[in-house]
Design an enzyme around this catalytic site. Structure first.
Site, PDB file in Angstrom:
ATOM      1  N   TYR A  19     -13.484   1.580   3.231  1.00  0.00           N
ATOM      2  CA  TYR A  19     -12.712   2.834   3.247  1.00  0.00           C
ATOM      3  C   TYR A  19     -13.569   4.058   2.933  1.00  0.00           C
ATOM      4  O   TYR A  19     -13.162   5.192   3.197  1.00  0.00           O
ATOM      5  CB  TYR A  19     -11.531   2.750   2.277  1.00  0.00           C
ATOM      6  CG  TYR A  19     -10.442   1.845   2.802  1.00  0.00           C
ATOM      7  CD1 TYR A  19      -9.399   2.360   3.566  1.00  0.00           C
ATOM      8  CD2 TYR A  19     -10.472   0.477   2.587  1.00  0.00           C
ATOM      9  CE1 TYR A  19      -8.408   1.544   4.082  1.00  0.00           C
ATOM     10  CE2 TYR A  19      -9.487  -0.357   3.098  1.00  0.00           C
ATOM     11  CZ  TYR A  19      -8.464   0.188   3.842  1.00  0.00           C
ATOM     12  OH  TYR A  19      -7.489  -0.636   4.352  1.00  0.00           O
ATOM     13  N   ASN A  34       0.827  -1.208   0.000  1.00  0.00           N
ATOM     14  CA  ASN A  34       0.000   0.000   0.000  1.00  0.00           C
ATOM     15  C   ASN A  34       0.860   1.255   0.000  1.00  0.00           C
ATOM     16  O   ASN A  34       2.000   1.213   0.422  1.00  0.00           O
ATOM     17  CB  ASN A  34      -0.896  -0.007   1.252  1.00  0.00           C
ATOM     18  CG  ASN A  34      -2.129  -0.856   1.022  1.00  0.00           C
ATOM     19  OD1 ASN A  34      -2.690  -0.864  -0.054  1.00  0.00           O
ATOM     20  ND2 ASN A  34      -2.542  -1.574   2.061  1.00  0.00           N
TER      21      ASN A  34
HETATM   22  P1  NAD Z   1       5.510  -5.548   7.569  1.00  0.00           P
HETATM   23  O1  NAD Z   1       5.665  -4.357   8.416  1.00  0.00           O
HETATM   24  O2  NAD Z   1       5.473  -6.868   8.230  1.00  0.00           O
HETATM   25  O3  NAD Z   1       6.656  -5.542   6.454  1.00  0.00           O
HETATM   26  C1  NAD Z   1       6.855  -6.652   5.636  1.00  0.00           C
HETATM   27  C2  NAD Z   1       8.333  -6.834   5.404  1.00  0.00           C
HETATM   28  O4  NAD Z   1       8.827  -5.831   4.526  1.00  0.00           O
HETATM   29  C3  NAD Z   1       9.167  -6.730   6.681  1.00  0.00           C
HETATM   30  O5  NAD Z   1       9.744  -7.977   6.978  1.00  0.00           O
HETATM   31  C4  NAD Z   1      10.193  -5.656   6.334  1.00  0.00           C
HETATM   32  O6  NAD Z   1      11.464  -5.911   6.884  1.00  0.00           O
HETATM   33  C5  NAD Z   1      10.179  -5.697   4.818  1.00  0.00           C
HETATM   34  N1  NAD Z   1      10.765  -4.526   4.155  1.00  0.00           N
HETATM   35  C6  NAD Z   1      10.735  -3.235   4.522  1.00  0.00           C
HETATM   36  N2  NAD Z   1      11.394  -2.476   3.614  1.00  0.00           N
HETATM   37  C7  NAD Z   1      11.834  -3.325   2.644  1.00  0.00           C
HETATM   38  C8  NAD Z   1      12.559  -3.160   1.437  1.00  0.00           C
HETATM   39  N3  NAD Z   1      13.016  -1.959   1.049  1.00  0.00           N
HETATM   40  N4  NAD Z   1      12.828  -4.251   0.694  1.00  0.00           N
HETATM   41  C9  NAD Z   1      12.411  -5.482   1.073  1.00  0.00           C
HETATM   42  N5  NAD Z   1      11.706  -5.691   2.203  1.00  0.00           N
HETATM   43  C10 NAD Z   1      11.432  -4.630   2.980  1.00  0.00           C
HETATM   44  O7  NAD Z   1       4.251  -5.310   6.640  1.00  0.00           O
HETATM   45  P2  NAD Z   1       2.896  -6.139   6.482  1.00  0.00           P
HETATM   46  O8  NAD Z   1       2.001  -5.763   7.575  1.00  0.00           O
HETATM   47  O9  NAD Z   1       3.200  -7.549   6.253  1.00  0.00           O
HETATM   48  O10 NAD Z   1       2.345  -5.491   5.167  1.00  0.00           O
HETATM   49  C11 NAD Z   1       3.112  -5.529   3.969  1.00  0.00           C
HETATM   50  C12 NAD Z   1       2.514  -4.595   2.944  1.00  0.00           C
HETATM   51  O11 NAD Z   1       1.319  -5.124   2.433  1.00  0.00           O
HETATM   52  C13 NAD Z   1       2.193  -3.213   3.485  1.00  0.00           C
HETATM   53  O12 NAD Z   1       2.567  -2.235   2.551  1.00  0.00           O
HETATM   54  C14 NAD Z   1       0.689  -3.256   3.643  1.00  0.00           C
HETATM   55  O13 NAD Z   1       0.106  -1.991   3.556  1.00  0.00           O
HETATM   56  C15 NAD Z   1       0.319  -4.132   2.498  1.00  0.00           C
HETATM   57  N6  NAD Z   1      -1.019  -4.753   2.593  1.00  0.00           N
HETATM   58  C16 NAD Z   1      -1.827  -4.586   1.537  1.00  0.00           C
HETATM   59  C17 NAD Z   1      -3.090  -5.100   1.556  1.00  0.00           C
HETATM   60  C18 NAD Z   1      -3.975  -4.867   0.375  1.00  0.00           C
HETATM   61  O14 NAD Z   1      -5.128  -5.223   0.415  1.00  0.00           O
HETATM   62  N7  NAD Z   1      -3.465  -4.304  -0.709  1.00  0.00           N
HETATM   63  C19 NAD Z   1      -3.546  -5.828   2.654  1.00  0.00           C
HETATM   64  C20 NAD Z   1      -2.680  -6.007   3.704  1.00  0.00           C
HETATM   65  C21 NAD Z   1      -1.403  -5.471   3.670  1.00  0.00           C
HETATM   66 MN    MN Z   2      -6.089  -3.045   0.273  1.00  0.00          MN
END
Ligand code: NAD
Ligand code: MN
Length: 433
Positions: free
Chosen positions: A253, A147
């Protein structure tokens, strides 16, 4: 065999993705799964990666799992790259939510001021990833889950020549599941025509076994007997007359835009109690990782669904499989508009039901959005575009413009105060400013 690379592999969502690959192995023979993270996520990557290996071993499948901090090594020859990273981890999200709230403004981590900053942190990283993809696996599809997914997809479409990107969100599937429950039928029988933007998407028609049942669904959604159900799905109930006149399905949302006062009041209460969403998720995540560490665990624990990541694997793996197998089924994704929605620029990212082919998603032409929502959707699109431009250029004035045109921000003056404070708080993750 297929090579998948998942960037942000240490995410707590990874077991669901792995479960999806296991479930669909017959149609999607994955040979290699590379989980990529960074130094800050090393421990998470190891815990999640070990669980992923146990899950695959238990399933008895010939998929090898590689854990690495070396993105370039992982990307070489990839077929699909999925991105699910969070620059600055949950501490950054907490700031995205708390700083605007401290000035009486909703943070909203995707389409609000918080989303602006999540985009400013994320877009430079995603553009770097695309650069690596162009060099190491130019034919790979990039499936972005990070996101703000709409803004990120917009940035890739506008600022790179890699057109093989699809943005993915579980909100539309969640709505289909909700409608299936409301009608008490299996969700495979429900299809919704989605149109709009990520986290600003509307269901324009609803089908049961291919026949429109929108009138019945709107009637059920607005009948007093279902008010607690609707509340469960949406978080708060809508005025029935509003939904009847809108004559379309909303997503959760929308509450931020059509119930701004109530949402602000609720979030301010949480803010004062120290229980904003970032803090809640942090706790959930800690509990999840404790479970993941158990060497006897070899399945996705059911507690993961409480994190709000439900249907993630279904969305991601279903999409990859439909591209790989040229299935031509219909799925809601973020892709280039190409005229599907007349009032949105031709080359912009939209979230819309698409036919999924080997050549990617082909949007279903909707004509246009209902006039009542067209303006708001265009406004959010303008916000996404200006925000993406600010992320690429690092221009302060452009960032203030993005902040100020966001519908949740009351004035340029308040916007500037929030912008300055957030630029300072996130400095280490904003090299372009
Ligand atoms: P998180 O905080 O657990 O991060 C996931 C991983 O990303 C972590 O292990 C972190 O070390 C790693 N990371 C950070 N910067 C990085 C980089 N430059 N390169 C590689 N890895 C990196 O996050 P999460 O809660 O698992 O969510 C992950 C993403 O998915 C977020 O952006 C969240 O908003 C998104 N998400 C999207 C939806 C959707 O419906 N589109 C739903 C849920 C989560
Ligand atoms: Mn979403």
């Amino acid at each position: 065999g297929i090579k998948i690379v998942t960037i942000g592999g240490g995410s707590s969502y990874t077991p669901e993705l792995v479960e999806g690959f296991i479930k669909r192995y017959d149609e999607l023979p994955v040979r290699e799964l590379w989980l990529v993270d960074i130094e800050a996520g090393r421990e998470k990557l190891e815990i999640v990666g070990s669980l992923a290996k146990r899950m695959i071993e238990k399933a008895g499948l010939p998929i090898t799992v590689h854990l690495t901090l070396d993105r370039k090594a992982a990307l070489k020859g990839a077929d699909f790259v999925t991105t699910q990273f969070r620059v600055g981890l949950l501490d950054a999200r907490a700031k995205d939510e708390r700083i605007p709230l401290s000035h009486g403004v909703l943070g909203q981590e995707t389409n609000g001021p918080g989303g602006l900053f999540k985009g400013l942190r994320t877009i430079p990283v995603i553009l770097d990833i695309v650069k690596d993809i162009k060099e190491l696996c130019p034919d790979a599809w990039l499936i972005n889950f990070t996101n703000p997914a709409g803004m990120v997809t917009e940035a890739v479409l506008r600022y790179t020549d890699h057109k093989k990107i699809v943005g993915l969100c579980n909100v539309p599937i969640g709505i289909e599941m909700g409608v299936a429950k409301l009608l008490d039928v299996d969700h495979s029988r429900i299809r919704i025509d989605f149109a709009g933007l990520n986290h600003m998407v509307y269901g324009l028609d609803v089908y049961l076994d291919g026949v429109s049942v929108k009138d019945r669904v709107i009637e059920l959604l607005t009948s007093p007997e279902n008010s607690s159900f609707v509340k469960n799905v949406e978080g708060q109930g809508w005025e029935p007359e509003f939904i009847r006149a809108l004559n379309a399905l909303t997503c959760p949302y929308h509450l931020y835009y059509y119930k701004s006062d109530e949402m602000l009041e609720k979030e301010l209460k949480n803010f004062k109690a120290g229980t904003t969403r970032a803090e809640v998720v942090k706790k959930l995540e800690e509990e999840l990782f404790e479970l993941y560490k158990d060497p006897n665990l070899a399945i996705k624990p059911p507690q993961l669904e409480e994190r709000g990541g439900a249907y993630y694997s279904d969305a991601a793996v279903r999409l990859i499989s439909s591209i790989y197998n040229d299935k031509r089924d219909i799925q809601p994704v973020n892709t280039i508009n190409h005229g599907a929605i007349a009032s949105i620029p031709y080359e912009s990212a939209v979230e819309v039901s698409c036919v999924i082919t080997k050549e990617g998603p082909k949007p279903i032409i909707n004509g246009d959005l209902p006039v009542a929502v067209r303006g708001l959707v265009q406004q959010i699109k303008s916000f996404e575009r200006v925000a993406a431009e600010a992320a690429v250029t690092g221009n302060y004035d452009t960032a203030l413009l993005a902040m100020t045109i966001n519908p949740l921000v009351p004035s340029d003056k308040v916007g500037k105060v929030i912008l300055d404070e957030m630029l300072e708080a996130h400095r280490e993750h904003l090299p372009q400013f």
